[in-house]
Structures are given as structure tokens and as C-alpha cells.
Scaffold this motif. Sequence first.
Motif, PDB file in Angstrom:
ATOM      1  N   ILE A   8       0.910  -1.082  -0.045  1.00  0.00           N
ATOM      2  CA  ILE A   8      -0.074  -0.016   0.000  1.00  0.00           C
ATOM      3  C   ILE A   8       0.969   1.122   0.133  1.00  0.00           C
ATOM      4  N   ASN A  18      -4.121   8.614  -2.575  1.00  0.00           N
ATOM      5  CA  ASN A  18      -4.363   7.322  -1.746  1.00  0.00           C
ATOM      6  C   ASN A  18      -5.815   7.120  -2.128  1.00  0.00           C
ATOM      7  N   ASP A  19      -6.303   7.960  -3.121  1.00  0.00           N
ATOM      8  CA  ASP A  19      -7.565   7.702  -3.753  1.00  0.00           C
ATOM      9  C   ASP A  19      -7.604   6.516  -4.503  1.00  0.00           C
ATOM     10  N   PRO A  20      -8.651   5.445  -3.912  1.00  0.00           N
ATOM     11  CA  PRO A  20      -8.601   4.476  -4.722  1.00  0.00           C
ATOM     12  C   PRO A  20      -9.158   4.266  -6.260  1.00  0.00           C
ATOM     13  N   TYR A  21      -9.896   5.501  -6.535  1.00  0.00           N
ATOM     14  CA  TYR A  21     -10.482   5.511  -7.964  1.00  0.00           C
ATOM     15  C   TYR A  21      -9.097   5.975  -8.927  1.00  0.00           C
ATOM     16  N   LEU A  23      -6.125   5.452  -8.094  1.00  0.00           N
ATOM     17  CA  LEU A  23      -5.164   4.178  -8.148  1.00  0.00           C
ATOM     18  C   LEU A  23      -5.574   3.256  -9.179  1.00  0.00           C
ATOM     19  N   THR A  24      -6.893   2.904  -9.463  1.00  0.00           N
ATOM     20  CA  THR A  24      -7.392   2.078 -10.273  1.00  0.00           C
ATOM     21  C   THR A  24      -7.175   2.549 -11.593  1.00  0.00           C
ATOM     22  N   ARG A  65     -16.657   3.847  -2.012  1.00  0.00           N
ATOM     23  CA  ARG A  65     -15.302   3.957  -1.873  1.00  0.00           C
ATOM     24  C   ARG A  65     -14.472   3.128  -1.014  1.00  0.00           C
ATOM     25  N   CYS A  68     -14.597  -0.140  -3.291  1.00  0.00           N
ATOM     26  CA  CYS A  68     -13.492  -0.026  -4.208  1.00  0.00           C
ATOM     27  C   CYS A  68     -12.137  -0.043  -3.879  1.00  0.00           C
ATOM     28  N   THR A  69     -11.953   0.024  -2.357  1.00  0.00           N
ATOM     29  CA  THR A  69     -10.437   0.096  -1.942  1.00  0.00           C
ATOM     30  C   THR A  69     -10.141  -1.575  -1.690  1.00  0.00           C
ATOM     31  N   HIS A  70     -11.422  -1.927  -1.124  1.00  0.00           N
ATOM     32  CA  HIS A  70     -11.291  -3.495  -0.644  1.00  0.00           C
ATOM     33  C   HIS A  70     -10.968  -4.110  -1.837  1.00  0.00           C
ATOM     34  N   LEU A  72      -9.637  -3.232  -4.763  1.00  0.00           N
ATOM     35  CA  LEU A  72      -8.305  -2.948  -5.248  1.00  0.00           C
ATOM     36  C   LEU A  72      -7.264  -3.660  -4.441  1.00  0.00           C
TER      37      LEU A  72
END
Length: 84
Positions: A8, A18-21, A23-24, A65, A68-70, A72
Motif C-alpha cells: 500500500i 491514496n484515492d482508490p479511484y 489508483l485504479t 469508496r 473500491c478500496t477493498h 483494489l
Amino acid sequence: MSWIYSTIEHLVNKYKTNDPYELTRALNINVYLWDLDRDIMGFYKYIRRNRFIYINKNLNIFEQRFTCTHELGHAVLHTKINTP
């Protein structure tokens, strides 16, 4: 468990977010909001070298959110294993 935190930290430092979107997008992972059963928050799917995250569109923005993080995490930590 520390290898997860190291992974991470590496991603956050490399992509400066650290925004999951974000990062994707940086990792070329397709994210879709989908009308899923209320018991399913989301899932990760790997098909022919393509990665997909499906998020239940009926969740509130914070739950989306989190999901999405999970998902990811699944995409990064065990890329080729689907998580229905």
C-alpha cells in the motif's frame, strides 16, 4: 501482514495519491458501478489479463469508496484470483 502495508505504501508513494479511484485508473483497472443484489457490495474479476472491479451502485458514496478500496486490494495482492 506487513507486506500488505508495504504494498500500500509503495502504491501511494509511486502514484502520489491514496484515492482508490485514481489508483485504479493508474493501474489500468476498470471500475463499474453495477446494480447488484443488496447483499453484494462488490467483487473483483480477472479475465484474459484484464482487471475489473464491480461496485454495487445502490451503496452510498462512502460504501462505494470502501468497496473500491477493498477490491483494489484483491486486484493488487492476488491479481489472477477472482473474488465473487
